[in-house]
Write an enzyme that holds these catalytic residues in place. Structure first.
Site, short mmCIF file in Angstrom:
data_model
loop_
_atom_site.label_atom_id
_atom_site.label_comp_id
_atom_site.label_asym_id
_atom_site.label_seq_id
_atom_site.Cartn_x
_atom_site.Cartn_y
_atom_site.Cartn_z
CG HIS A 69 11.79 6.46 13.96
ND1 HIS A 69 12.56 6.01 12.92
CD2 HIS A 69 12.18 5.74 15.03
CE1 HIS A 69 13.39 5.10 13.34
NE2 HIS A 69 13.20 4.91 14.61
CE1 TYR B 16 12.78 0.37 16.52
CE2 TYR B 16 12.12 2.66 16.28
CZ TYR B 16 13.11 1.70 16.34
OH TYR B 16 14.40 2.06 16.23
CG HIS C 291 18.08 1.57 6.98
ND1 HIS C 291 18.75 0.83 7.92
CD2 HIS C 291 16.99 2.08 7.61
CE1 HIS C 291 18.09 0.89 9.07
NE2 HIS C 291 17.02 1.63 8.90
CG PHE C 292 13.22 1.91 3.76
CD1 PHE C 292 12.56 1.31 2.72
CD2 PHE C 292 13.53 3.26 3.67
CE1 PHE C 292 12.22 2.03 1.59
CE2 PHE C 292 13.21 3.99 2.54
CZ PHE C 292 12.56 3.36 1.50
CG HIS C 293 13.94 -2.12 0.02
ND1 HIS C 293 13.90 -0.77 -0.20
CD2 HIS C 293 12.88 -2.63 -0.65
CE1 HIS C 293 12.88 -0.48 -0.98
NE2 HIS C 293 12.23 -1.59 -1.26
NE ARG D 272 13.81 8.07 0.33
CZ ARG D 272 13.27 7.97 1.55
NH1 ARG D 272 13.81 8.62 2.57
NH2 ARG D 272 12.20 7.23 1.77
NE ARG D 273 10.18 9.27 -0.76
CZ ARG D 273 9.49 9.86 0.18
NH1 ARG D 273 9.57 11.16 0.33
NH2 ARG D 273 8.69 9.19 0.98
#
Lengths: 304, 591, 75
Positions: B228, B232, B379-381, B442-443
């Protein structure tokens, strides 16, 4: 420190958001009873899985409307598959892995857990209406990950049973001898069931009504005269509700050698094994239901 | 008359340039794999076996989430310390050494991943998260270790600069960009302890056959200890750009230096004790630990929400200085035709949306709805794929002239590029989020199943697939334009008419910030205490339950089969090749 | 606070028409924008939790609280 009034305002608003989010989640947990998969279950040995839950992955009844489903995930299948439970039931899933990390996720629901070797995921779920749900593995588990799927069927109460059928008969008999077909019917529900055991052999059909108490096993033996069937291979099928078990008996004028009896035993044992072998990864305990009906008809015709 | 970075710091400019080019190379390969996956998953075009999809996915994840972001980061951070402290690095050989180590680490990690495409027994199709008992070739883990050690040394380099500067300026506040570099680096040191422990104590010995098994839940938890905060780590350089570049490019000043410091301090202390929110659905971790992780995660929203205000207010300051008026009318006065501004502003807008899906991901029980679905990919794209990547690409248009001394090849192409990225990602991530709510995982190479179909209340799976493929195509086109500009600029001749190497002034300056904010020891100590509080009991409980080395695991058809001798032979030859490459690169960038 | 907000553009960009100091700057536009963002967040949160999530039955509950959960859901 010099903070602008507007920014102070926003700081307060941000804190309200954060506290509000935490409060919503807490309401879900405490108010609605939504429980996280946690550390409720002890660890297991993934290579052995020899406790009574996972050595025979299945659905078991534990209370009036309460069921437990023991599920294993392995490359690239779930066991049992499909999983069948009745409507209006409370089902607790216990899910573990035999190899790598998988998931057990009912598509279109909030039933979703990681499946980690060594750990057992416990999830209690209420199923109200009859429905069907696809199960996916949503954690990458190897080159065939995308083929790992299963089904959960929630069936109407009157269509639901936990009956195990296992039928045995000699593989070969001498013309004139009796053929004993023994049907062992286990009722794994807590309540008694009333049902009918039916044997079809050649063009004959015989049946017997049975009442089996919860958790009990009933043995029904049908005796068929081999002379009536005549020489040749005869397919037989035992049916209890929608469970079937079938095999072939050979009626011969003269048994070829002394070992014939042993062979017959072995064959019928093999038949039993196929049903019980939970490790074959195909259909688990429901194996017996896979009978090719046309074949059985053809052999019935043979008998004529 | 110019005063570019390359004129002030010619030696450092070469390192920064090399780091950027390394990052772009990873972006090019990773992006190519992205479009391959898009077409494969949606079923529009499948030219490879679905088993190879996972090799492509591993490379896409590692190259983009680790290599692209972190190489760019070390470039930006080196620029930030040298510029804001106004002093060269202490020893340029040391700087090249950590850069070289990162290159070697990347190459060693890439070898077993790419070997997965060949018939060789070596492979590491274990994805970016490398969850045991899936096992990669030892080189994969070894390369990751070298890469991380490279970043550690980079951090030492930045700290050395600061220490030396402090000797000469004992009473001065830490300049804001350096403050951001130092807090982020401290956070990274704490965070990487998790992955270092996971790899060095467990996964590497296990992949070499020195220990028989591992505890899959333990290594997974250690991974997320790191996994995580790493988000950041790659987000912080983007934040830095929003704080120190965006106000200037908007024509204004940073609204508040003290709040920027507060934000980075909050990231230092709250980034790490949150990793368990990736494990809400893991059996073997008590609900109470998950709740603690959630509270920490929710409070981690605070620095991002503060950033939203400060950055937008700085932009508004610029807009009003440029003549903008009204409640929202000032938005029109912003320099939207400047690709550097437009890219960063659009990236920030996308990050606002990403913030929302992140809030959902942070929620504990709502995680049942979205965990490991396509929602998370959406989300992470938006976060790393847009807030970070688009900001990096936009500031590249400012940085390239600074580190090459050459004018940007084409600003119109650059503007088109950032807009295309925004539009493409809007289509793709929107469809991914919606698909996730339908339960699409996903994946997976083929999210099409035999027994059932995904049911959409609005639209259809076909429509979502079309959006994803369209988005992927636009993103690919955007990447092509980006590389055209990078190459075009490199081929330009030197220019004397370039903007100076400056960053934004502040409205409320460091003198308004309490001195305690600069007390890095204090914040580090608090961060460590919070980590101990959040992690010691879960880790102890996991070890008590499953053992340090876990249960006996099923023997898997893993792809080692090559043994130690081969490993060392490969390592040595690769190190040699890589160091030659570094030297060659170093020589090359001397022109 | 009575100082004029208008200054002669003296530095970098040609579009720079005035200099606004710290005390003259009220980021009212930012407050407006971020207020809208706040409302969107609150609305979407409720929508996601109470419509998308709780409407996505069945959900994992603890055995003893099942009655409560169904009661709350059907209410």
């Amino acid at each position: 420190m010099n903070i602008h009034t507007y920014e102070k305002l926003w700081l307060v608003a941000a804190m309200v958001l954060i506290v509000g989010f935490i409060a919503t989640i807490t309401y879900g947990s405490v108010g609605l009873g939504i429980t996280m998969v946690g550390d409720q279950q002890d660890t297991v040995e993934p290579t052995e899985l020899d406790d009574e839950r996972f050595s025979d992955p299945r659905v078991a009844q534990v209370g009036e409307n309460e069921y437990e489903a023991y599920v294993t995930a392995q490359m690239f299948s779930f066991q049992p598959d499909p999983i069948e439970v009745p409507e209006d039931s409370e089902v607790t899933f216990y899910v573990t892995s035999r190899d790598v990390i998988h998931s057990f996720s009912l598509v279109g629901t909030n039933v979703n857990t990681m499946v980690i070797p060594g750990e057992v995921a416990e999830m209690t779920v209420e199923f109200d209406e009859p429905d069907e749900y696809g199960v996916v593995c949503n954690e990458y588990c190897g080159p065939n990950h995308h083929n790992m799927e299963g089904m959960v069927y929630v069936v109407p109460e009157d269509e639901f049973d936990l009956t195990e059928l296992d039928a045995e008969a000699p593989g070969e008999v001498e013309t004139g001898d009796d053929i004993d077909v023994t049907a062992t019917v286990e009722n794994r529900l807590l309540d008694p069931i009333e049902t009918t055991v039916t044997l079809e052999i050649g063009n004959e059909t015989v049946s017997e009504d049975v009442t089996i108490d919860g958790g009990e096993t009933d043995e029904t033996t049908f005796t068929v005269d081999s002379a009536q069937l005549g020489e040749g291979d005869h397919e037989w099928t035992v049916t209890v509700d929608d469970h079937t078990d079938s095999w072939t008996v050979t009626v011969a004028d003269e048994l070829e050698d002394d070992d014939a009896d042993d062979d017959a035993d072995e064959e019928s044992n093999e038949n039993t094994d196929a049903g019980d072998d939970a490790d074959d990864g195909e259909n688990g305990t429901e194996d017996e239901t896979d009978t090719d009906e046309t074949e059985s008809d053809a052999s019935g015709g043979d008998g004529e | 008359m110019t005063n570019t970075y390359i004129e002030s710091f010619p030696a450092e400019a070469k390192v920064v340039r090399a780091a950027f080019y390394s990052s772009f190379l990873a972006l090019a390969i990773g992006g190519l794999f992205g479009i391959i996956q898009t077409l494969h998953r949606t079923g529009y075009y499948r030219f490879m076996d679905s088993a190879d999809y996972y090799t492509v996915l591993t490379a896409h994840g590692v190259l983009l989430a680790i290599t692209f972001t972190i190489f760019f980061l070390v470039g930006v951070f080196t620029w930030a310390t040298t510029t804001s402290l106004d002093r060269p690095v202490e020893d340029i050989r040391f700087t090249w050494a950590w850069y070289g180590l990162m290159v070697v680490g990347t190459v060693l990690t890439a070898i077993p991943i790419f070997a997965g495409f060949t018939d060789s027994e070596m492979s590491a199709s274990v994805l970016f998260t490398f969850y045991a008992p899936l096992q990669g070739h030892p080189l994969f883990y070894f390369g990751l270790v070298l890469f991380v050690v490279g970043t550690w040394l980079a951090g030492v380099d930045w700290f050395r600069s600061w220490w030396a500067w402090k000797q000469e300026h004992p009473d001065k506040r830490i300049p804001l960009p350096t403050f951001m570099v130092l807090t982020t680096t401290l956070m990274w040191y704490i965070a990487t302890l998790g992955v270092a422990a996971a790899i060095l104590l467990f996964l590497l010995p296990w992949s070499l056959g020195l220990v028989e098994s591992v505890n899959p839940l333990l290594t997974r938890t250690l991974f997320w200890f790191f996994g995580h905060p790493v988000v950041y780590f790659w987000l912080m350089p983007a934040y830095m750009m929003w704080y120190v570049m965006l106000p200037k490019i908007s024509g204004g000043k940073l609204f508040s230096d003290p709040l920027a410091r507060v934000v980075f301090v909050l990231f230092l202390i709250l980034s790490v004790p949150t990793g368990i929110h990736h494990q809400y659905l893991d059996p073997g971790i008590a609900e109470g630990f998950k709740f603690i992780a959630m509270t920490n995660t929710m409070f981690l929203l605070l620095p991002s929400l503060l950033t939203a205000f400060t950055v937008v207010a700085s932009m508004e300051h610029g807009a009003r200085q440029r003549g903008g008026t009204g409640y929202l009318g000032w938005l029109k006065a912003l320099p939207w035709r400047d690709p550097v501004f437009a890219g960063m502003a659009l990236a920030g807008l996308m990050f606002a949306a990403a913030g929302f899906s992140g809030m959902i991901n942070a929620g504990m029980n709502i995680n049942y709805l979205v965990h490991n679905t396509f929602w998370v990919v959406g989300h992470f794209h938006l976060t790393v794929g847009t807030a970070v990547a688009l900001t990096f690409m936009a500031v590249t248009y400012w940085f390239l002239p600074q580190v090459t001394g050459k004018a940007l090849w084409n600003r119109s192409v650059a503007l088109g590029q950032v807009v295309l990225w925004f539009v493409g990602m809007t289509f793709m991530s929107n469809a991914m989020h919606r698909g996730g709510l339908l339960g699409i995982p996903r994946r997976t190479a083929e999210p099409q199943y035999d027994g059932f179909e995904f049911e959409a209340a609005v639209g259809s799976v076909g429509e979502l697939d079309a959006q994803i493929a369209l988005g992927g195509a636009l993103l690919t086109l955007s990447l092509v334009l980006f590389f055209a500009n990078v190459v075009g600029t490199a081929l330009n001749s030197r220019s004397d008419d370039l903007p100076a190497n400056e960053y934004a002034d502040t409205l409320s300056g460091p003198s308004d910030a309490p001195l305690v904010l600069d007390n890095l020891k204090l914040w580090t100590a608090i961060a460590i205490v919070l980590v101990i509080f959040a992690y010691s009991f879960p880790l102890l409980s996991i070890i008590e339950r499953g053992g340090l080395f876990g249960p006996e695991l099923t023997e898997l058809p893993v792809h080692i089969g090559l043994g130690l001798e081969y490993l060392w032979a490969t390592t040595i030859s690769t190190v040699t090749t890589a160091s030659e490459t570094v030297v060659a690169l170093g020589a090359e960038v001397n022109w | 606070m009575s100082q004029t907000a208008e200054h002669e553009a003296s530095n970098e960009t040609s579009e720079h028409v005035r200099e606004i100091g710290h005390d003259e700057f009220d980021p009212i536009g930012t407050l407006t924008l971020i207020g809208i963002y706040f409302l969107i967040l609150v609305f979407l949160w409720f929508f996601m939790y109470f419509v998308e999530f709780l409407g996505n039955d069945p959900t994992v509950v603890s055995g003893t609280l099942v009655f409560l959960a169904t009661g709350a859901r059907s209410a």
